[in-house]
Scaffold this motif. Structure first.
Motif, PDB file in Angstrom:
ATOM      1  N   THR A   1      38.260  50.148  44.107  1.00  0.00           N
ATOM      2  CA  THR A   1      36.870  49.744  44.364  1.00  0.00           C
ATOM      3  C   THR A   1      36.634  48.309  43.940  1.00  0.00           C
ATOM      4  OG1 THR A   1      36.179  50.556  42.202  1.00  0.00           O
ATOM      5  CG2 THR A   1      35.930  52.088  44.056  1.00  0.00           C
TER       6      THR A   1
ATOM      7  N   THR B   1      38.999  44.587  42.997  1.00  0.00           N
ATOM      8  CA  THR B   1      40.278  43.892  42.825  1.00  0.00           C
ATOM      9  C   THR B   1      39.990  42.416  42.563  1.00  0.00           C
ATOM     10  OG1 THR B   1      40.416  43.334  45.162  1.00  0.00           O
ATOM     11  CG2 THR B   1      41.487  45.384  44.502  1.00  0.00           C
TER      12      THR B   1
ATOM     13  N   GLU C   1      28.310  34.073  45.553  1.00  0.00           N
ATOM     14  CA  GLU C   1      29.480  34.916  45.831  1.00  0.00           C
ATOM     15  C   GLU C   1      29.058  36.371  45.667  1.00  0.00           C
ATOM     16  OE1 GLU C   1      34.041  35.482  44.272  1.00  0.00           O
ATOM     17  OE2 GLU C   1      32.437  35.606  42.813  1.00  0.00           O
TER      18      GLU C   1
ATOM     19  N   VAL D   1      27.546  38.017  42.120  1.00  0.00           N
ATOM     20  CA  VAL D   1      26.817  39.275  41.919  1.00  0.00           C
ATOM     21  C   VAL D   1      27.750  40.445  42.192  1.00  0.00           C
ATOM     22  CG1 VAL D   1      25.886  39.197  44.295  1.00  0.00           C
ATOM     23  CG2 VAL D   1      24.766  40.615  42.585  1.00  0.00           C
TER      24      VAL D   1
ATOM     25  N   ALA E   1      23.804  43.571  40.215  1.00  0.00           N
ATOM     26  CA  ALA E   1      22.837  44.095  41.198  1.00  0.00           C
ATOM     27  C   ALA E   1      23.590  44.562  42.432  1.00  0.00           C
ATOM     28  CB  ALA E   1      21.854  42.994  41.609  1.00  0.00           C
TER      29      ALA E   1
ATOM     30  N   THR F   1      32.846  38.807  49.298  1.00  0.00           N
ATOM     31  CA  THR F   1      34.244  39.149  49.020  1.00  0.00           C
ATOM     32  C   THR F   1      34.405  40.669  48.941  1.00  0.00           C
ATOM     33  OG1 THR F   1      34.004  38.962  46.613  1.00  0.00           O
ATOM     34  CG2 THR F   1      34.612  36.953  47.801  1.00  0.00           C
TER      35      THR F   1
ATOM     36  N   PHE G   1      39.786  44.127  52.811  1.00  0.00           N
ATOM     37  CA  PHE G   1      38.978  44.123  51.582  1.00  0.00           C
ATOM     38  C   PHE G   1      38.542  45.539  51.234  1.00  0.00           C
ATOM     39  CE2 PHE G   1      38.550  39.573  51.981  1.00  0.00           C
ATOM     40  CZ  PHE G   1      38.314  39.160  50.681  1.00  0.00           C
ATOM     41  N   VAL G   2      38.235  45.778  49.967  1.00  0.00           N
ATOM     42  CA  VAL G   2      37.618  47.052  49.600  1.00  0.00           C
ATOM     43  C   VAL G   2      36.240  47.097  50.267  1.00  0.00           C
ATOM     44  CG1 VAL G   2      38.841  47.222  47.392  1.00  0.00           C
ATOM     45  CG2 VAL G   2      36.592  46.144  47.435  1.00  0.00           C
ATOM     46  N   ALA G   3      35.788  48.324  50.561  1.00  0.00           N
ATOM     47  CA  ALA G   3      34.536  48.490  51.310  1.00  0.00           C
ATOM     48  C   ALA G   3      33.320  48.297  50.414  1.00  0.00           C
ATOM     49  CB  ALA G   3      34.502  49.879  51.929  1.00  0.00           C
TER      50      ALA G   3
ATOM     51  N   GLN H   1      29.836  48.990  48.639  1.00  0.00           N
ATOM     52  CA  GLN H   1      29.182  50.195  48.118  1.00  0.00           C
ATOM     53  C   GLN H   1      27.657  49.970  48.146  1.00  0.00           C
ATOM     54  OE1 GLN H   1      30.858  50.994  44.098  1.00  0.00           O
ATOM     55  NE2 GLN H   1      32.420  49.498  44.649  1.00  0.00           N
TER      56      GLN H   1
HETATM   57  C1  LIG Z   1      37.449  42.393  46.116  1.00  0.00           C
HETATM   58  S1  LIG Z   1      36.380  42.577  44.772  1.00  0.00           S
HETATM   59  C2  LIG Z   1      35.802  40.934  44.477  1.00  0.00           C
HETATM   60  C3  LIG Z   1      36.878  39.933  44.151  1.00  0.00           C
HETATM   61  C4  LIG Z   1      36.413  38.698  43.465  1.00  0.00           C
HETATM   62  N1  LIG Z   1      35.485  37.915  44.262  1.00  0.00           N
HETATM   63  C5  LIG Z   1      37.553  37.809  43.004  1.00  0.00           C
HETATM   64  O1  LIG Z   1      37.266  36.859  42.259  1.00  0.00           O
HETATM   65  O2  LIG Z   1      38.717  38.034  43.352  1.00  0.00           O
HETATM   66  C6  LIG Z   1      34.966  43.330  45.519  1.00  0.00           C
HETATM   67  C7  LIG Z   1      33.839  43.605  44.561  1.00  0.00           C
HETATM   68  O3  LIG Z   1      32.691  43.908  45.335  1.00  0.00           O
HETATM   69  C8  LIG Z   1      31.879  44.748  44.532  1.00  0.00           C
HETATM   70  N2  LIG Z   1      30.846  45.394  45.384  1.00  0.00           N
HETATM   71  C9  LIG Z   1      30.965  46.449  46.219  1.00  0.00           C
HETATM   72  N3  LIG Z   1      29.783  46.718  46.793  1.00  0.00           N
HETATM   73  C10 LIG Z   1      28.890  45.835  46.300  1.00  0.00           C
HETATM   74  C11 LIG Z   1      27.503  45.616  46.495  1.00  0.00           C
HETATM   75  N4  LIG Z   1      26.767  46.370  47.333  1.00  0.00           N
HETATM   76  N5  LIG Z   1      26.912  44.612  45.817  1.00  0.00           N
HETATM   77  C12 LIG Z   1      27.620  43.821  44.955  1.00  0.00           C
HETATM   78  N6  LIG Z   1      28.935  44.004  44.739  1.00  0.00           N
HETATM   79  C13 LIG Z   1      29.569  44.974  45.394  1.00  0.00           C
HETATM   80  C14 LIG Z   1      32.878  45.700  43.904  1.00  0.00           C
HETATM   81  O4  LIG Z   1      32.339  46.299  42.721  1.00  0.00           O
HETATM   82  C15 LIG Z   1      34.067  44.777  43.630  1.00  0.00           C
HETATM   83  O5  LIG Z   1      34.086  44.336  42.304  1.00  0.00           O
END
Ligand SMILES: C[S@@+](CC[C@H](N)C(=O)[O-])C[C@H]1O[C@@H](n2cnc3c(N)ncnc32)[C@H](O)[C@@H]1O
Length: 409
Positions: A72, A74, A98, A122, A149, A167, A219-221, A223
């Protein structure tokens, strides 16, 4: 390694090697972005990873998993971070949001905006926000704001932004992101399109978000309020299935029965060089067939020759009520080239295989060259059909996304 200074030296050396490789992959294209990668010690943001793998250009570091074991959060792989930062064209003094935190990418952005700029990151997960804050402070980026948030609502008290970099795999673009971006600003996001993900760089102009370029991404989906679950349609227990993110098959049992029939093979005669990307073809197939998904399989199903090895990584698949056909490749003679083809199953597999093979040939003839690739345009939901550009339209809760093919009639 004996001392802290040895570690710092080794990390610096690994950073240089990573930068060289990112340039070779064309993920890094400008000195400005390369300098940011040189300045930020990535390993400080991924302490769970061995030093060498923290600097592997293609490797992400998993930070958190859900109860089913799926990632969830990365720290994304350097190659996709470099690609997206180049797409975002960040200038000194700009304000950047970001979406999805980790700390490393925010630190890279902080290097790009400099002391006159402003960076806000965020994340929906409080643990991720806490570690992001801690790592940013430790690495010397106290000025970056880390906010907890659901990004569905953007970060209104910090808006507007000149750039928004998402991201996390986005299914839609909520109005808040659109409204919190300045006119002429850029939004870079991994947009999910029929099971495929493309990192799209979109410019906000005259009520539309218009594609500057796009690249293959994973990318992870997302949420929270913007989450959208894909459907997994089993075709052989849990060994083989079809991942579908819009209309699922009307009769899954018919497609499972199709897999039990012998496969039909069709080869297109279209060849690609060993390193040549052909993600444009997959997007072409996805936007020229009524029903599309991604065929997935476990290694055991490949070993039993139920499906080709392509399904291990996800094979783009066109399907009808009773047939399905997926894109494969085979080595072309002794060369390092590969020929594109189709494997199909079902009572009329021949017809569907011929149809998909014809699409491969049309893509090769008309849309393979860089200036004939797809253009993606995003308009607000409610835009009438007559006001859409020509192309394949996907309708989401907040937007209408159109994939157009230059020169297509
Ligand atoms: C691939 S990671 C981000 C990687 C990061 N930008 C880096 O420095 O490598 C994706 C992040 O998106 C967050 N995420 C998922 N859904 C979200 C939402 N609705 N609002 C904010 N963050 C969310 C997840 O908790 C996760 O930590």
């Amino acid at each position: 390694m004996n001392s802290t200074s040895d570690l710092i030296d080794r990390a610096r050396q690994l950073r240089e090697e990573m930068i060289g490789e990112l340039r070779r992959l064309s993920a890094l294209r400008t000195d400005r972005v390369a300098d940011a990668f040189r300045a930020v010690p990535r390993h400080l943001f991924a302490p769970e990873s061995p030093l060498e793998s923290a600097y592997d250009p293609d490797r992400s570091v998993v930070v958190k998993r859900d109860t089913g074991g799926a990632a969830t959060s990365t720290v994304s792989a350097p190659a996709i971070q470099a690609t997206m930062l180049e797409q975002a064209d960040i200038e000194p003094g700009t304000r950047v949001l970001e979406i999805g935190s980790g700390g490393y990418n925010a630190a890279l952005i902080a290097e790009l905006v400099g002391t006159r700029g402003h960076v806000v990151t965020v994340d929906i997960d409080p643990d991720v926000v806490a570690r992001t804050r801690r790592f940013l402070d430790e690495a010397g980026y106290p000025g970056v704001r880390a906010v907890h948030a659901d990004a569905e609502h953007g970060v209104p008290h910090e808006a507007p932004f000149d750039r928004i970099i998402v991201t996390v795999g986005a299914w839609d673009i909520p109005p808040t992101w659109w409204n919190q971006l300045v006119e002429d600003g850029l939004m870079v996001l991994p947009l999910r399109l029929r099971g495929l993900t493309r990192s799209v760089s979109l410019r906000k102009v005259d009520g539309a978000l218009v594609d500057r370029d796009h690249h293959q991404a994973g990318f992870v989906a997302i949420q929270g309020a913007g989450a959208h679950d894909e459907v997994f349609v089993p075709l052989a227990g849990d060994e083989v299935g079809l991942r579908v993110d819009d209309a699922p098959p009307a009769d899954p049992a018919a497609l499972a029965a199709a897999l039990a029939r012998p496969r039909v093979e069709q080869w297109s005669g279209v060849e690609i060089a060993g390193t040549e990307p052909f993600d444009g073809l997959d997007l072409y197939l996805a936007t020229h067939t009524a029903h599309f998904g991604i065929l997935m399989a476990l290694q055991s199903a490949v070993d039993r020759r139920l499906v080709s090895r392509w399904a291990r990584w996800g094979a783009p698949t066109c399907f009808s009520d009773q047939e399905f056909a997926y894109r494969v490749t085979r080595r072309a003679g002794d060369s390092d080239r590969a020929e594109l083809g189709v494997f199909a199953h079902g009572p009329d597999a021949d017809a569907l295989a011929r149809e998909v093979t014809a699409l491969i040939r049309t893509w090769d003839r008309d849309h393979r060259l860089a200036d004939r690739r797809a253009r993606i345009t995003v308009l607000p939901a409610g835009t009438p059909d007559a006001a859409l550009p020509a192309g394949f339209a996907l309708t989401r809760k907040h937007t209408r996304i159109v994939v157009s093919w230059p020169g297509a009639t």
